[in-house]
Design a protein around this motif. Structure first.
Motif, PDB file in Angstrom:
ATOM      1  N   ASP A   1       5.405  -3.252  -3.588  1.00 50.28           N
ATOM      2  CA  ASP A   1       5.633  -1.822  -3.785  1.00 50.28           C
ATOM      3  C   ASP A   1       4.805  -1.309  -4.960  1.00 50.28           C
ATOM      4  OD1 ASP A   1       6.937   0.668  -4.838  1.00 50.28           O
ATOM      5  OD2 ASP A   1       8.304   0.279  -3.189  1.00 50.28           O
ATOM      6  N   TYR A   2       4.187  -0.179  -4.742  1.00 49.62           N
ATOM      7  CA  TYR A   2       3.260   0.382  -5.731  1.00 49.62           C
ATOM      8  C   TYR A   2       3.913   0.614  -7.091  1.00 49.62           C
ATOM      9  CZ  TYR A   2       2.175   5.059  -7.641  1.00 49.62           C
ATOM     10  OH  TYR A   2       2.018   6.146  -8.439  1.00 49.62           O
ATOM     11  N   ALA A   3       5.223   0.876  -7.110  1.00 51.35           N
ATOM     12  CA  ALA A   3       5.894   1.175  -8.377  1.00 51.35           C
ATOM     13  C   ALA A   3       6.368  -0.076  -9.113  1.00 51.35           C
ATOM     14  CB  ALA A   3       7.074   2.099  -8.118  1.00 51.35           C
TER      15      ALA A   3
ATOM     16  N   LYS B   1       6.272  -3.526 -11.252  1.00 51.98           N
ATOM     17  CA  LYS B   1       5.401  -4.165 -12.243  1.00 51.98           C
ATOM     18  C   LYS B   1       5.338  -5.643 -11.886  1.00 51.98           C
ATOM     19  CE  LYS B   1       5.129  -2.766 -17.078  1.00 51.98           C
ATOM     20  NZ  LYS B   1       5.963  -2.547 -18.251  1.00 51.98           N
TER      21      LYS B   1
ATOM     22  N   ARG C   1       4.335  -9.696 -11.888  1.00 49.00           N
ATOM     23  CA  ARG C   1       4.147 -10.754 -12.882  1.00 49.00           C
ATOM     24  C   ARG C   1       3.339 -11.883 -12.258  1.00 49.00           C
ATOM     25  NH1 ARG C   1       8.340  -9.667 -16.951  1.00 49.00           N
ATOM     26  NH2 ARG C   1       9.667  -8.328 -15.732  1.00 49.00           N
TER      27      ARG C   1
ATOM     28  N   ASN D   1      11.808 -12.020  -4.948  1.00 52.56           N
ATOM     29  CA  ASN D   1      12.667 -10.907  -5.361  1.00 52.56           C
ATOM     30  C   ASN D   1      11.897  -9.656  -5.734  1.00 52.56           C
ATOM     31  OD1 ASN D   1      15.031 -12.401  -5.079  1.00 52.56           O
ATOM     32  ND2 ASN D   1      14.737 -13.299  -7.099  1.00 52.56           N
TER      33      ASN D   1
ATOM     34  N   LYS E   1      10.136  -6.079  -4.586  1.00 49.32           N
ATOM     35  CA  LYS E   1      10.223  -5.090  -3.510  1.00 49.32           C
ATOM     36  C   LYS E   1       8.862  -4.954  -2.830  1.00 49.32           C
ATOM     37  CE  LYS E   1      12.027  -0.592  -2.369  1.00 49.32           C
ATOM     38  NZ  LYS E   1      12.702  -1.083  -1.157  1.00 49.32           N
TER      39      LYS E   1
ATOM     40  N   SER F   1       6.561  -2.992   0.300  1.00 45.90           N
ATOM     41  CA  SER F   1       6.525  -1.750   1.085  1.00 45.90           C
ATOM     42  C   SER F   1       5.222  -1.644   1.847  1.00 45.90           C
ATOM     43  CB  SER F   1       6.605  -0.528   0.183  1.00 45.90           C
ATOM     44  OG  SER F   1       7.607  -0.644  -0.751  1.00 45.90           O
TER      45      SER F   1
ATOM     46  N   GLU G   1       0.055   4.222   4.791  1.00 44.64           N
ATOM     47  CA  GLU G   1       1.043   5.258   5.092  1.00 44.64           C
ATOM     48  C   GLU G   1       0.320   6.560   5.430  1.00 44.64           C
ATOM     49  OE1 GLU G   1       5.136   6.602   2.921  1.00 44.64           O
ATOM     50  OE2 GLU G   1       3.784   5.323   1.759  1.00 44.64           O
TER      51      GLU G   1
ATOM     52  N   THR H   1       8.708   1.127  10.247  1.00 49.44           N
ATOM     53  CA  THR H   1       8.577   2.369   9.479  1.00 49.44           C
ATOM     54  C   THR H   1       7.529   3.263  10.119  1.00 49.44           C
ATOM     55  OG1 THR H   1       9.170   1.229   7.446  1.00 49.44           O
ATOM     56  CG2 THR H   1       8.089   3.348   7.207  1.00 49.44           C
TER      57      THR H   1
ATOM     58  N   GLU I   1      -0.048  14.202   2.980  1.00 52.53           N
ATOM     59  CA  GLU I   1       1.152  13.723   2.294  1.00 52.53           C
ATOM     60  C   GLU I   1       2.075  13.157   3.375  1.00 52.53           C
ATOM     61  OE1 GLU I   1       2.968  16.662  -0.207  1.00 52.53           O
ATOM     62  OE2 GLU I   1       4.140  15.140  -1.240  1.00 52.53           O
ATOM     63  N   PRO I   2       2.276  11.833   3.374  1.00 54.61           N
ATOM     64  CA  PRO I   2       3.052  11.223   4.450  1.00 54.61           C
ATOM     65  C   PRO I   2       4.478  11.751   4.514  1.00 54.61           C
ATOM     66  CG  PRO I   2       1.942   9.553   3.157  1.00 54.61           C
ATOM     67  CD  PRO I   2       1.780  10.830   2.418  1.00 54.61           C
TER      68      PRO I   2
ATOM     69  N   TYR J   1       8.584  11.624   5.360  1.00 53.43           N
ATOM     70  CA  TYR J   1       9.661  10.651   5.220  1.00 53.43           C
ATOM     71  C   TYR J   1      10.090  10.217   6.621  1.00 53.43           C
ATOM     72  CZ  TYR J   1      10.538  11.790   0.320  1.00 53.43           C
ATOM     73  OH  TYR J   1      10.450  11.965  -1.033  1.00 53.43           O
TER      74      TYR J   1
END
Lengths: 504, 249
Positions: free
Chosen positions: B12-14, B16, B18, B30, B32, B34, B40, B74, B182-183, B185
């Motif tokens: 997921d782009y958001a 961080k 490691r 663990n 996320k 997407s 998208e 999705t 803008e994709p 929802y």
């Protein structure tokens, strides 16, 4: 601790003499009728105070004092000529000791995001801003207990515990600016209240400086400690009138691996309340937020703020934002989808969007959290109400206000933490109209009292609601509050003119 | 016309990320996951073409682990008609992906293939271009606007010197940039419908592809931590620091 902040070992400053506090008996706090009850700040006083905080902790210049003097809504403006920014508890203690002796009034201030005019001076009280006391002193990674100073910004604190694998139990829209000291002094509720409860529950201890400068170290890392009266709770929600909170130890829950957010479109308020009941029943153990917004609020936010987006192609009378937090991604998603599908088939919801990634989740929350800002921009005169109302009457007040104000050009919007029965009713107008104002207040408060609600669910009393305090509390209760104020602040220097009004 | 759109399952782009302690890769446990944000945008563009009645069918394909089916679902919820899932265990480089996609194209015969310009995990920005080469089709990359005009395609590209508009013959390959759209929802009724849409499962063997690993990742490490800045008191001090510490003058 390998996280780069210097751990400050605080030395309890024992004052050289015993402080004689007046006996409570017959005297109770009497609200000063004006600043004439206090001393005026002299140039010697200013020099002395400046000496305590060093030049970096002083703001004296008129323009620089603007943000200290003005509240977030821009409605209340004080006239202080001095703001002090101490960098440690010891400095706070010295300042208060001096001000206590000289009878100089003080306004404790954090991020200044309060909505009841409680964090700015009414006259020329000295502003004691805690913003420079922003150290996170300690974090225990096994228990999730964080100890930090009052000036830590909520978002900073939240990000910090997040990195350690924990969640901060408090979250609100103002998190980028508000400070934990202010949150505690207000007993802020926020969007996670539904899941993690109140700050009274999460806070294990506080470090407080009393009006005479004495430091009470009640910081604790113990979950259970029934040894005498639970004094920290007195200060949580005291709005800076009983003592200055300088540090806190708060217990954080473990961060959930799987978080999901959905926005639902609902046709009627009855369906919203039914949804709340069903939600608690079917996804209750992973439910972490249940917020509602009405159509007017959503339309206002999407119209006035370019970064806010409505994910639906049509509008609905009501919107519900649900968030779940659990330990298993697949299990939670399946549970949530099943719940939403059954509600959709039973026509409880008209439509729903389920966030597919973190960005969409953030966007849905932005919609909800942007509402106060949208209202701020929608008109010059804003009437904000934060009420606790029993669920069966929850939306009735909003409908009533709309018909009551039908002849006026104004926006009546509402949103709130419906999971906690907390309504945020906002009315804004571009015209200053006394008859409009008279139609709104005190009606809103009288209606709330008549329906068994509270005139202030989470924002506090501050300056705005002090004259309505008796609408939510009996006289005997208020009298005891005043006696406690007199005990802890006999010179009345801590945030005067707040909570209790002249008329009380 | 038929449109084929591809999606990739990424971190997921958001989030961080490691790096694993042994430097062998990024720690995805663990974490996320997407749909790649550019993918998208590609799906959104394809669905819009269908809504404009320019495309008759939108097929979404993904080459990835078994959980990539979530991203296909999705895309189906956003409006694609059916899916193709090529299940592979290990992540494949763009060269192999584009060969596999070529086989899918030859099988499905779409007139337009839309991809994201790059994946946010590897930032390769190669698959679309390689695919066009293998198919010998024209390509419009970094598209910020796509318009079908008769038998041709007008693609506006965001390039360093500004915007460039190309006209391509169909069939063609397009890769999408951020400002294309803008994709939407995924709404609940569509999520429910998507569960009934078919997803064909294929293996690399069905596409006559070999998972060849011409590249080997030697190590992965985080960039050096940003050093704190300094406030200087005077211009002289600034010059001294630029000369002696930063060594740039």
């Amino acid at each position: 601790m390998v996280f780069g902040w210097t751990t400050v070992f605080f030395k309890t400053r024992q004052l050289g003499y015993l402080n004689q506090l007046r006996t409570i008996s017959q005297t109770a706090y009497t609200h000063p009728s004006s600043s004439a009850a206090f001393s005026k700040l002299s140039s010697e006083d200013i020099s002395y105070l400046k000496g305590i905080v060093t030049p970096r902790g002083v703001v004296e210049e008129k323009e620089a004092l603007e943000p200290f003097n003005t509240d977030w809504i821009g409605k209340y403006k004080g006239n202080t000529s001095l703001a002090l920014k101490p960098s440690c508890t010891d400095q706070v203690s010295q300042i208060l000791q001096f001000c206590y002796e000289k009878k100089l009034p003080i306004v404790p201030q954090g991020g200044n995001t309060g909505l009841v005019g409680g964090s700015v001076p009414v006259f020329d009280e000295i502003v004691l801003n805690l913003g420079n006391m922003n150290r996170i002193r300690d974090f225990d990674s096994k228990s999730g207990i964080v100890t930090c100073e009052a000036g830590v910004v909520l978002e900073t604190l939240s990000n910090f515990v997040n990195e350690q694998g924990y969640t901060f139990p408090l979250d609100l829209g103002a998190k980028g600016s508000c400070q934990i000291g202010g949150n505690l002094a207000t007993n802020a509720g926020g969007t996670r209240f539904l899941r993690y409860g109140s700050l009274h529950g999460s806070t294990l201890g506080l470090e407080v400086v009393l009006s005479n400068g004495k430091v009470l170290n009640m910081l604790s890392s113990l979950r259970k400690d029934n040894t005498g009266y639970h004094l920290p709770h007195l200060f949580i929600g005291s709005e800076g009138t009983l003592g200055v909170i300088t540090a806190a130890s708060i217990c954080c829950p473990k961060k959930c691996r799987s978080v999901h957010t959905a926005l639902l479109g609902v046709e009627s308020f009855d369906k919203v309340t039914e949804l709340l009941v069903r939600c608690k029943d079917e996804v209750g153990e992973i439910l972490s937020a249940f917020e509602f917004m009405d159509r007017n609020a959503v339309q206002l936010a999407t119209k006035l703020l370019s970064h806010v987006r409505d994910p639906f192609s049509s509008t609905f009378p009501f919107y519900v934002l649900i968030e779940t937090s659990g330990s298993n991604e697949n299990h939670d998603m399946e549970k949530l989808e099943k719940f939403l599908e059954s509600c959709y088939s039973a026509d409880w919801i008209s439509d729903a969007v389920l966030a597919q990634d973190q960005s969409q989740m953030n966007q849905l929350w932005t919609l909800r959290e942007s509402m106060p800002e949208a209202v701020n921009r929608s008109g010059k005169y804003i009437f904000k109400y934060d009420l606790s109302i029993p669920l069966e009457h929850f939306y009735d007040l909003v409908s009533e206000m709309r018909s009551r104000l039908a002849d006026y050009t104004c926006q009546v919007v509402s949103w709130g933490h419906i999971g906690d029965c907390n309504l945020h009713l906002n009315i804004s107008s571009s015209d200053s109209n006394e008859s409009l104002s008279n139609l709104i207040e005190p009606y809103v408060y009288e209606w709330t009292r008549a329906h068994g609600g509270s005139i202030s669910a989470e924002h506090g009393v501050g300056r705005v609601k002090s004259k309505y305090l008796s609408m939510s509390k009996d006289k005997q209760v208020i009298d005891l509050m005043k006696q406690m104020k007199q005990l802890l602040d006999p010179h009345g220097i801590l945030n005067p003119y707040k909570i209790f009004s002249k008329e009380e | 016309m038929k449109v084929l759109v591809t999606v990739k399952r990424v971190v997921d782009y958001a989030v961080k990320v490691r790096v694993k302690p042994d430097g062998s890769g990024v720690d995805l446990s663990n974490t996320k996951m997407s749909m790649n944000p550019f993918c998208e945008i590609a799906v959104e563009e394809a669905v819009r073409l269908k809504e404009a009645k320019v495309a008759s069918e939108v097929i979404v394909a993904s080459i990835g682990p078994s959980q990539s089916s979530e991203q296909i679902r999705t895309a189906l919820a956003m409006g694609a008609d059916r899916g193709i899932h090529v299940e592979v265990e290990k992540e494949l480089p763009p060269l192999v992906i584009s060969r596999a996609l070529k086989s899918i194209v030859l099988k499905e015969k779409p007139s337009l293939v839309i991809l994201g310009k790059q994946a946010i995990d590897d930032d390769c920005n190669q698959t679309g271009q390689m695919l066009a080469q293998f198919l010998d089709w024209p390509q419009g990359t970094f598209a910020s606007k796509v318009k079908v005009v008769g038998e041709k395609l007008q693609v506006t590209r965001e390039v360093d010197r500004g915007l460039e508009t190309l006209e391509l013959r169909l069939p063609a390959v397009v890769t999408c940039d951020l400002r294309l759209n803008e994709p939407r929802y995924a709404t609940l009724p569509n999520i429910m419908k998507a569960k009934k849409k078919p997803i064909e499962k294929l293996g690399l063997k069905d596409l006559n592809c070999e998972p060849s690993y011409g590249l080997q990742t030697l190590s992965i490490f985080e960039p050096p931590k940003r050093q704190g800045g300094n406030k200087v008191e005077s211009v002289a001090e600034l010059i001294e620091k630029l000369r002696n510490e930063a060594k740039v003058i």
